[in-house]
Scaffold this active site. Sequence first.
Site, mmCIF file in Angstrom:
data_model
loop_
_atom_site.group_PDB
_atom_site.id
_atom_site.type_symbol
_atom_site.label_atom_id
_atom_site.label_comp_id
_atom_site.label_asym_id
_atom_site.label_seq_id
_atom_site.Cartn_x
_atom_site.Cartn_y
_atom_site.Cartn_z
ATOM 1 N N HIS A 53 -15.172 17.019 104.388
ATOM 2 C CA HIS A 53 -14.391 18.310 104.424
ATOM 3 C C HIS A 53 -14.627 19.190 102.990
ATOM 4 C CE1 HIS A 53 -11.580 15.479 102.324
ATOM 5 N NE2 HIS A 53 -10.927 16.557 101.961
ATOM 6 N N HIS A 55 -12.755 20.024 100.245
ATOM 7 C CA HIS A 55 -12.395 19.892 98.997
ATOM 8 C C HIS A 55 -13.386 19.559 97.909
ATOM 9 C CE1 HIS A 55 -8.050 19.697 101.104
ATOM 10 N NE2 HIS A 55 -8.645 20.938 100.975
ATOM 11 N N ASP A 57 -12.893 17.509 95.418
ATOM 12 C CA ASP A 57 -13.129 16.353 94.950
ATOM 13 C C ASP A 57 -13.758 15.148 95.858
ATOM 14 O OD1 ASP A 57 -10.820 16.475 96.930
ATOM 15 O OD2 ASP A 57 -9.967 14.717 96.393
ATOM 16 N N HIS A 58 -14.133 15.792 96.990
ATOM 17 C CA HIS A 58 -15.052 15.246 98.061
ATOM 18 C C HIS A 58 -16.643 15.790 98.009
ATOM 19 C CE1 HIS A 58 -11.979 13.061 100.251
ATOM 20 N NE2 HIS A 58 -11.318 13.654 99.527
ATOM 21 N N HIS A 110 -5.875 17.936 108.219
ATOM 22 C CA HIS A 110 -5.810 17.913 106.535
ATOM 23 C C HIS A 110 -6.506 19.407 106.332
ATOM 24 C CE1 HIS A 110 -5.910 16.802 102.709
ATOM 25 N NE2 HIS A 110 -7.206 16.871 102.368
ATOM 26 N N ASP A 127 -9.937 12.239 104.130
ATOM 27 C CA ASP A 127 -8.519 12.657 103.952
ATOM 28 C C ASP A 127 -7.798 12.604 105.316
ATOM 29 O OD1 ASP A 127 -9.160 12.312 101.085
ATOM 30 O OD2 ASP A 127 -8.766 14.310 100.691
ATOM 31 N N HIS A 165 -9.025 7.969 99.398
ATOM 32 C CA HIS A 165 -8.332 7.776 98.208
ATOM 33 C C HIS A 165 -7.499 6.587 98.184
ATOM 34 C CE1 HIS A 165 -8.330 11.998 96.761
ATOM 35 N NE2 HIS A 165 -8.622 12.275 98.119
#
Length: 255
Positions: A53, A55, A57-58, A110, A127, A165
Site C-alpha cells: 500500500h 503509506h 513507511d512501506h 486500511h 497493515d 509492524h
Amino acid sequence: MRLSALPAFEDNYIWALVSEDGRAIVVDPGQAAPVLAAAATQGWTPAAVLLTHHHNDHIGGVPELLAHWPQLAVYAPEDPRIPSATHRVADGDRLELLGATFEVLAVPGHTLSHVAYVGSGRLFCGDTLFSLGCGRMFEGTAPQMWGSLRRLAALPGQTEVCCGHEYTLGNAAFALHVDPANAALQRRQQEAQAMRDAARPTLPTTLSTEQATNPFLRTADAGIQAAVARHTGQTPADEAEVFAGLRQWKDGFRA
C-alpha cells in the site's frame, strides 16, 4: 527461500525472501538503509520489490533502491500515490518470482488499494492483519476490512503471517481485555513477551495461531460477541458489526 525480517523505523519490518542463488524479493521497504545493509552483509541482491500500500513507511525506500539497482522490478497496486512502481498488480494476479508463485489479493480497509501477496507458504499482508490485531481503517469501511480479514483467515492454517509492524504485545493487551479466558491467547502473550525480552521478532506468526487468538478473526465467538455487546450497549446484528465494535473499541483503548 530463506526469510528475514529487517527492522526499520521504530516498529516496521521489511521482509526479504532470499533464494539459494542470492537473489531476493523485498517487501515494503519503507527505508533503503536496512535493505542495503542486509544485502551487503548477507551477500544477496534484490531482484523484485512487492509493495502492499501507499503509506510512506512501506514505500519510502524504493527510489534509493532503484538508484542502486535500476533494473529492479517494483510491483504495486494501481494507485497514483505509489509513483515508483514498474509493474501494477490487481486482485487475482499471479507473479512468478525466483521460482515461486505469488497470488495477489485485494484487501481494502486500511487503505482502499491495499493488496496482500501469498506465496512460498507465506502471507505478506502489510497493515491489514497484525498478530493479535488488525490495521486501522484510514480509508475503508468496517465491512470492507472485515471482508478482507475473512479472506486472509481462509488461507491454510500453516501459512506464515508476515505483518508490517511489531505490534504484538500492544495488541495482546487489548485482546486479553476482550477475551481474558482464552488460554491460547495467554500463551501467545507470554511467548511474545519472551521473544521481545530476547530482542527477537514476534513474527512471523501462523494463521492457525491467529485464528485461535486474534479477536478480529474470531467475530463468530460468542464470548467476543458478548464482550462487544457489553462495551457498546447493544447486540451486534452480524459479524461485521462485531468487527466494527471491536475496531472502534481498540481505537480508544489504553492499556
